[in-house]
Write an enzyme that holds these catalytic residues in place. Sequence first.
Site, short mmCIF file in Angstrom:
data_model
loop_
_atom_site.label_atom_id
_atom_site.label_comp_id
_atom_site.label_asym_id
_atom_site.label_seq_id
_atom_site.Cartn_x
_atom_site.Cartn_y
_atom_site.Cartn_z
N GLU A 145 0.83 -1.22 0.00
CA GLU A 145 0.00 0.00 0.00
C GLU A 145 0.86 1.26 0.00
O GLU A 145 0.52 2.29 0.58
CB GLU A 145 -1.03 -0.02 1.13
CG GLU A 145 -1.96 -1.23 0.95
CD GLU A 145 -3.38 -1.04 1.41
OE1 GLU A 145 -3.80 0.08 1.69
OE2 GLU A 145 -4.09 -2.08 1.45
N1 CAA Z 1 -6.99 11.15 -3.79
C1 CAA Z 1 -7.55 11.54 -4.96
N2 CAA Z 1 -6.79 11.85 -6.06
C2 CAA Z 1 -5.45 11.75 -5.94
C3 CAA Z 1 -4.81 11.36 -4.75
C4 CAA Z 1 -5.65 11.05 -3.63
N3 CAA Z 1 -5.12 10.67 -2.48
N4 CAA Z 1 -3.48 11.34 -4.95
C5 CAA Z 1 -3.28 11.73 -6.21
N5 CAA Z 1 -4.45 11.97 -6.82
C6 CAA Z 1 -4.68 12.46 -8.17
C7 CAA Z 1 -3.91 13.78 -8.34
O1 CAA Z 1 -4.72 14.86 -7.89
C8 CAA Z 1 -3.65 13.84 -9.82
O2 CAA Z 1 -4.77 14.34 -10.52
P1 CAA Z 1 -4.71 15.79 -11.25
O3 CAA Z 1 -3.65 15.63 -12.28
O4 CAA Z 1 -6.10 15.94 -11.78
O5 CAA Z 1 -4.35 16.74 -10.17
C9 CAA Z 1 -3.49 12.37 -10.20
O6 CAA Z 1 -4.08 11.60 -9.15
C10 CAA Z 1 -2.04 11.97 -10.37
O7 CAA Z 1 -1.39 12.29 -9.16
P2 CAA Z 1 0.21 12.40 -9.07
O8 CAA Z 1 0.71 13.32 -10.14
O9 CAA Z 1 0.57 12.71 -7.66
O10 CAA Z 1 0.61 10.90 -9.49
P3 CAA Z 1 2.03 10.22 -9.60
O11 CAA Z 1 2.06 9.40 -10.82
O12 CAA Z 1 3.14 11.19 -9.34
O13 CAA Z 1 1.98 9.13 -8.40
C11 CAA Z 1 2.20 8.33 -6.19
C12 CAA Z 1 1.80 9.48 -7.12
C13 CAA Z 1 1.86 8.85 -4.81
C14 CAA Z 1 3.68 8.02 -6.24
C15 CAA Z 1 1.36 7.08 -6.54
O14 CAA Z 1 1.78 6.51 -7.74
C16 CAA Z 1 1.43 6.04 -5.46
O15 CAA Z 1 0.71 6.11 -4.46
N6 CAA Z 1 2.26 4.95 -5.64
C17 CAA Z 1 2.27 3.84 -4.74
C18 CAA Z 1 1.36 2.77 -5.25
C19 CAA Z 1 0.75 1.96 -4.13
O16 CAA Z 1 0.46 2.45 -3.06
N7 CAA Z 1 0.50 0.70 -4.41
C20 CAA Z 1 -0.13 -0.13 -3.47
C21 CAA Z 1 -0.71 -1.31 -4.15
S1 CAA Z 1 -2.11 -1.98 -3.32
C22 CAA Z 1 -1.55 -2.97 -2.10
O17 CAA Z 1 -0.41 -2.98 -1.76
C23 CAA Z 1 -2.61 -3.77 -1.42
C24 CAA Z 1 -2.08 -4.92 -0.63
O18 CAA Z 1 -1.79 -5.94 -1.15
C25 CAA Z 1 -2.00 -4.83 0.83
#
Ligand code: CAA
Length: 380
Positions: free
Chosen positions: A362
């Site tokens: 996550e």
């Molecule tokens: N809520 C709503 N929208 C959001 C948001 C949030 N929390 N965070 C980002 N967004 C939106 C942004 O507003 C943006 O939209 P706009 O362009 O319209 O403003 C869009 O999403 C893209 O955002 P970013 O430019 O910030 O995106 P990014 O490509 O730079 O990535 C990141 C950001 C935080 C690195 C993201 O890729 C990330 O969280 N990566 C980690 C992935 C992850 O957590 N994976 C977990 C897998 S599930 C799992 O693990 C389950 C399990 O088995 C236990």
Amino acid sequence: MNIALTDEQKMLRKMVRDFAKTEVEPFVEQMEKGVFPRAILNKMAELGLMGIPVPNKYDGADLDFTSYMIVIHELAKVSATLAVILSVHTSVGTYPILSFGTETQKEKYVKKLARGEHLGAFCLTEPGSGSDAASMKTKAVKKGQFYVLNGSKMFITNGGEADTYIVFARTGEEKASTSISAFIIEKDTPGLIIGKDEHKMGLNGSRTVQLIFEDAQVPIENLLGHEGEGFKIAMANLDGGRIGIAAQALGIAEAALEKAVQYAAERRQFGKPISAQQGISFKLADMATNVEAAKLLVYQAAWLKDQGMPCGKQAAMAKLFASKTAMDVTTEAIQVFGGYGYTKDYPVERYFRDAKVCEIYEGTSEIQRIVISKYLLRER
Ligand code: CAA
């Protein structure tokens, strides 16, 4: 902020503590051997624990998010495996449909998930896209009444056991986060193949698999939200999911602390309990302080979510700090136990193995720092 528990929340905590002691603890050994705890999940369903924050209208328990965190926290003290199964099922397996689904989708899917008749899973990660989630390659092409999916997903918690999968795939050509869409995919969908099981360091009773989509046909009515909205759906639900993982890490850390205090008080060396040696008592003090700080962060993030206030930054902080605390406290707990801590005769080695992944799934700790710093700069 008011994070004092209500009488109802205290009663829930007692009920889950008793349940964990009488029903879960005797099954831990089986889970360690790789047995999926289906029977326990069925009992949890009877107690209404599979849809804690889901409204009554969709057959949930209609409790607040804090109550849900109490359950994850208490379960994780006894079994981190069970805590992650429930967290993924609820936070990212059910919530996306509850928050973004149509009324028909909620009737059809959320009710069964909340009653615990169905188990949920969340499929974002791919072999080549983990932290950079927006770089996913799985494609969904609209053909008549279906989207046809091709690609693969990796490290899917509850995979192979789940009945519904929230799957993210690219519906546009451009490599932007805006060309990603979300789908609800049923387990018997033709072309959905359950791939290999991962053999993990810990969480042995939880299943983690690869998923393969080979011309998988998904009815167009199973698109969740609108086309191109998928990335936001994933991110928005991961905010809540990260509080759940933080609560899991908190539970592991607290269990390790309890065992370390008990052992340090009983184990005697140099003519006195080792807890009377400052080298050990200072360790215990630091462990307890970090556990307390993690608890405040977890329950603060949950409280914000309950108020309907933004909680993304605090969720990331809670996960970052609680998962580091779980690693630090479980490492020190093994140290307190000495040689015994390194054996499977005591649970601290299991806590240590279960804790590590909290810093990875996550969103890794590095990703949590990216999220937190983005908020800081935006707030400036
Ligand atoms: N809520 C709503 N929208 C959001 C948001 C949030 N929390 N965070 C980002 N967004 C939106 C942004 O507003 C943006 O939209 P706009 O362009 O319209 O403003 C869009 O999403 C893209 O955002 P970013 O430019 O910030 O995106 P990014 O490509 O730079 O990535 C990141 C950001 C935080 C690195 C993201 O890729 C990330 O969280 N990566 C980690 C992935 C992850 O957590 N994976 C977990 C897998 S599930 C799992 O693990 C389950 C399990 O088995 C236990």
